[in-house]
Design an enzyme around this catalytic site. Sequence first.
Site, PDB file in Angstrom:
ATOM      1  N   LYS A   1     -12.406  -7.333 -24.847  1.00  0.00           N
ATOM      2  CA  LYS A   1     -11.455  -8.381 -24.654  1.00  0.00           C
ATOM      3  C   LYS A   1     -10.597  -8.267 -23.490  1.00  0.00           C
ATOM      4  CE  LYS A   1      -7.390 -10.530 -27.564  1.00  0.00           C
ATOM      5  NZ  LYS A   1      -6.535 -10.174 -28.339  1.00  0.00           N
TER       6      LYS A   1
ATOM      7  N   LYS B   1      -9.566  -3.130 -24.633  1.00  0.00           N
ATOM      8  CA  LYS B   1      -8.551  -4.484 -24.462  1.00  0.00           C
ATOM      9  C   LYS B   1      -7.836  -4.226 -23.221  1.00  0.00           C
ATOM     10  CE  LYS B   1      -5.078  -6.988 -27.029  1.00  0.00           C
ATOM     11  NZ  LYS B   1      -4.259  -7.026 -28.122  1.00  0.00           N
TER      12      LYS B   1
HETATM   13 ZN   LIG Z   1      -0.457  -6.298 -30.193  1.00  0.00          ZN
END
Ligand SMILES: [Zn+2]
Length: 327
Positions: free
Chosen positions: A249, A196
């Site tokens: 992501k 992420k």
């Molecule tokens: Zn978070």
Amino acid sequence: MSFPQTRMRRLRATASLRGLVRETELSAERFVLPLFVSETATAREPIATMPGVERLPIAAAVEEAREAAALGIAAVMLFGVPAEKDDRGSGAWDDDGVVQLATAAIKRALPDLLVITDVCLCEYTDHGHCGVLREDGAVDNDASVELLARTAVSQARAGADVVAPSDMMDGRVREIRTELDGEGLADVPILAYSAKFASAFYGPFRDAAGSTPSFGDRRAYQLDPANGEEAVREALLDVREGADMVMVKPALSYGDVIAAVKRETRLPVAAYNVSGEYAMVKAAASAGYLDERTTVLELLTSLRRAGADTIVTYHAKDAARWLAGGA
Ligand SMILES: [Zn+2]
């Protein structure tokens, strides 16, 4: 053999030939539809920066889930918008919290639709960070991991089919696996947000979930967008800690990372087509600069081609309709 004996255009000549040799398939059973479930909303609340997406009371979330299931979408992913926030994010692991209640309601109405729950604290902390803070304002990794595991257990008890930690704390997958197993929840898979990135593309989501950090940013725990090798290392660590699926992501600028994570982990890989990516397409389409349908289907296909098995996307319902031949 090369030109003129070899002619690449031969297999592109008709729709039937193109279909025969197409390498990548896109289908609704690969899609996950994110839903924002609000404890305070009494009606659907539009999100200005994400046209077509709303904050939902629980009853409306069940309706959205029903619509998704009817379109052949495999799963919904729940994000909570709680009434109260505090410095520890205690709403996240409240057995009567908004995500827990919504999970139970959706599973009661639609037992076959998968419910994936977001495991993080940032929607529930008054400071908006993904963990609890130390005296000096930094996020306390180990103390946060304990609370994240408690959150995952509470969500799994409420009926979540898959738990998805998105916080980027070190060691959280192992702690969540240990706690789930200890609570008799050994069959609940973990979808780890392994890679992420600290991305500009999350802006509209923070409007939707009210999770903008009140100070600083998330670069001290999310990945530097410049680092693909580090992303693979994160994913491999999560595999060792017990992740069943891993996520990259955002999605659209990270096809190289999706491909590398798929190649190195051999696990099912999910790609999260995030709010800002969605907002860009919606804005360009509404201005008449792009054709929404062909643009979205091309983008989602590119994620499958990069190696994503599963696609989390706000376009899920539209794309499922288009794939079924609808307008
Ligand atoms: Zn978070």
